[in-house]
Design an enzyme around this catalytic site. Structure first.
Site, PDB file in Angstrom:
ATOM      1  N   LYS A  35       0.840  -1.208   0.000  1.00  0.00           N
ATOM      2  CA  LYS A  35       0.000   0.000   0.000  1.00  0.00           C
ATOM      3  C   LYS A  35       0.872   1.255   0.000  1.00  0.00           C
ATOM      4  O   LYS A  35       2.072   1.178   0.305  1.00  0.00           O
ATOM      5  CB  LYS A  35      -0.905  -0.011   1.239  1.00  0.00           C
ATOM      6  CG  LYS A  35      -0.135   0.079   2.552  1.00  0.00           C
ATOM      7  CD  LYS A  35      -1.023  -0.198   3.767  1.00  0.00           C
ATOM      8  CE  LYS A  35      -0.212  -0.132   5.049  1.00  0.00           C
ATOM      9  NZ  LYS A  35      -0.963  -0.661   6.210  1.00  0.00           N
ATOM     10  N   TYR A 265      13.458  30.749   7.219  1.00  0.00           N
ATOM     11  CA  TYR A 265      12.231  31.416   7.680  1.00  0.00           C
ATOM     12  C   TYR A 265      12.180  31.531   9.190  1.00  0.00           C
ATOM     13  O   TYR A 265      12.479  30.574   9.899  1.00  0.00           O
ATOM     14  CB  TYR A 265      10.991  30.663   7.193  1.00  0.00           C
ATOM     15  CG  TYR A 265      10.753  30.790   5.715  1.00  0.00           C
ATOM     16  CD1 TYR A 265      10.461  32.035   5.148  1.00  0.00           C
ATOM     17  CD2 TYR A 265      10.814  29.683   4.883  1.00  0.00           C
ATOM     18  CE1 TYR A 265      10.241  32.155   3.779  1.00  0.00           C
ATOM     19  CE2 TYR A 265      10.593  29.787   3.527  1.00  0.00           C
ATOM     20  CZ  TYR A 265      10.304  31.031   2.979  1.00  0.00           C
ATOM     21  OH  TYR A 265      10.084  31.139   1.630  1.00  0.00           O
TER      22      TYR A 265
HETATM   23  C1  LIG Z   1      -0.176  -1.662   6.875  1.00  0.00           C
HETATM   24  C2  LIG Z   1      -0.762  -2.945   7.299  1.00  0.00           C
HETATM   25  C3  LIG Z   1       0.032  -4.065   7.570  1.00  0.00           C
HETATM   26  C4  LIG Z   1       1.533  -3.989   7.625  1.00  0.00           C
HETATM   27  O1  LIG Z   1       1.946  -3.392   8.827  1.00  0.00           O
HETATM   28  P1  LIG Z   1       3.503  -3.253   9.162  1.00  0.00           P
HETATM   29  O2  LIG Z   1       3.519  -2.757  10.553  1.00  0.00           O
HETATM   30  O3  LIG Z   1       4.041  -2.253   8.197  1.00  0.00           O
HETATM   31  O4  LIG Z   1       4.087  -4.597   8.964  1.00  0.00           O
HETATM   32  C5  LIG Z   1      -0.584  -5.259   7.843  1.00  0.00           C
HETATM   33  N1  LIG Z   1      -1.929  -5.365   7.843  1.00  0.00           N
HETATM   34  C6  LIG Z   1      -2.727  -4.314   7.612  1.00  0.00           C
HETATM   35  C7  LIG Z   1      -4.187  -4.486   7.638  1.00  0.00           C
HETATM   36  C8  LIG Z   1      -2.179  -3.069   7.337  1.00  0.00           C
HETATM   37  O5  LIG Z   1      -2.981  -2.033   7.108  1.00  0.00           O
END
Ligand SMILES: *Cc1c(COP(=O)(O)O)cnc(C)c1O
Length: 370
Positions: A35, A265
């Site tokens: 993702k 800034y």
């Molecule tokens: C993002 C996510 C993961 C992975 O989590 P990590 O801590 O990056 O390993 C697993 N399951 C779901 C549902 C997620 O949204």
């Protein structure tokens, strides 16, 4: 083509190595979580690498991310778990995307899509065991009645939950979640429904709770070589993980300034010596956190050069030191082995490594090492 003023290097070999490390811990299958553009590393290249390295599954939050994997020709099972009502479930079914069912409304939309397309949906039932975010909670009892009515119209592939505190070694919260998870699974099995793939573990679960692996591990941050939580679990090296992302940016200018010069800034940065400042071609629009303090910065030939003053939109200023030989037009390392890590940037900005890598803007080209 001109040289990029800043770019991201992604070591795909590191990603393969991290997957193999977690795969060696148990017999569980690996779902590579890609993702958010593979946590900023690049969706398709990472997904292809993960599959080659042995991940049997790919996982995304959004349906459009899952469809992009199919459009790129990836054939392995793909699960999308954050699909609000109104998503194009017809297309999801046509492209053989596994869908998460986390509410009654979603179940009905998926069933309707199935009726329109004539395709039997592959679903994973999500239960809320303590995260209090996604998954069935108060709708669980009516869901059990409804799923019993419609189970023949569905391919119930998975049963899953998500951990809230798997990165805390001293907490028994994960064990409590697993106990409730089993209770809910038993209730489902009581309806004669036996999902093939029960899954719960994220990276922290995979690394710290071997009993949570079940049939599949959903591997995110650890696949990218980063620790789920450096204070509780230690840094990447301690876990045997290799960070995959590094970032280089050009110096647009190098200038000598006296001590007590006010920089940027608000004039909040002040030089504490006569020194050379490097003006770096990367800023908050590229994903560097504006609120990072001077514990982060860049490195030039292995020498650390810390931030001075606020990060600007497209640039930031670092203290190269009075004797620096760095020249305008040369690259410095913003994140990388010989300098600051994603964890250093996270600590400097009061956030976590996940937020650092996922926010690196897509306007920076990704360069892959295979
Ligand atoms: C993002 C996510 C993961 C992975 O989590 P990590 O801590 O990056 O390993 C697993 N399951 C779901 C549902 C997620 O949204």
């Amino acid at each position: 083509m001109s040289e990029p003023r800043a770019y991201v290097e992604v070591d795909l070999r590191a990603i393969a190595s991290n997957i193999k490390l977690v795969a060696s811990l148990s017999d569980a299958q690996i779902l590579a979580v890609v993702k958010a553009d593979a946590y900023g590393h690049g969706l398709i290249d990472v997904a292809e690498t993960a599959v080659e390295a042995g991940a049997q599954w790919l996982g995304t939050a959004l349906l459009e991310e899952a469809l992009a994997l199919r459009a790129a020709g990836l054939k392995v099972p793909v699960m999308a778990w954050l699909t609000p009502p109104g998503d194009d479930f017809d297309e999801a079914l046509r492209k053989n995307i596994d869908l998460s069912v986390s509410s009654l409304a979603l179940l009905e939309e998926i069933l309707a899509a199935s009726e329109r397309t004539g395709i039997k949906p592959r679903i994973h039932i999500e239960v809320d065991t303590g995260m209090t975010r996604g998954g069935f909670l108060e709708e669980w009892d009516p869901f059990l009645i409804r799923i019993n009515e419609v189970k023949d119209h569905l391919h119930i592939v998975g049963f899953w939950t998500h951990f809230a505190r798997a990165d805390e070694p001293d907490s028994d919260f994960t064990e409590q979640q697993l106990i409730l998870f089993n209770v809910l699974l038993n209730a489902l099995q009581g309806q004669g429904i036996y999902p093939e793939i029960v899954h719960a573990a994220n990276s922290a679960g995979a690394l710290a709770h071997k009993g949570s692996h079940k049939q599949m591990v959903r591997l995110g941050i650890a696949m990218y070589g980063l620790s789920p939580d450096i204070s509780a679990m230690g840094p990447s090296e301690k876990l045997g993980l290799i960070p995959a992302m590094s970032i280089k940016a050009k110096l647009v200018n190098v200038k000598s300034v006296p001590a007590l010069s006010r920089v940027g800034y608000g004039g909040v940065g002040v030089t504490d010596r006569d020194t050379k400042l490097g003006i770096v071609c990367m800023g908050y629009s590229d994903g560097l956190p504006r609120r990072a303090d001077s514990t982060a910065g860049v490195s030039y030939q292995g020498e650390l050069a810390r931030l001075v003053g606020r990060v600007s939109m497209d640039q930031c200023v670092v203290d190269l030191g009075p004797d620096s030989t760095a020249l305008a037009g040369e690259y410095v390392t913003v994140i990388g082995e010989d300098g600051f890590s994603a964890d250093d940037w996270a600590q400097a900005a009061g956030t976590i490594n996940y937020e650092i890598t996922t926010r690196i803007a897509t306007r920076l080209p990704r360069i892959y090492h295979r």
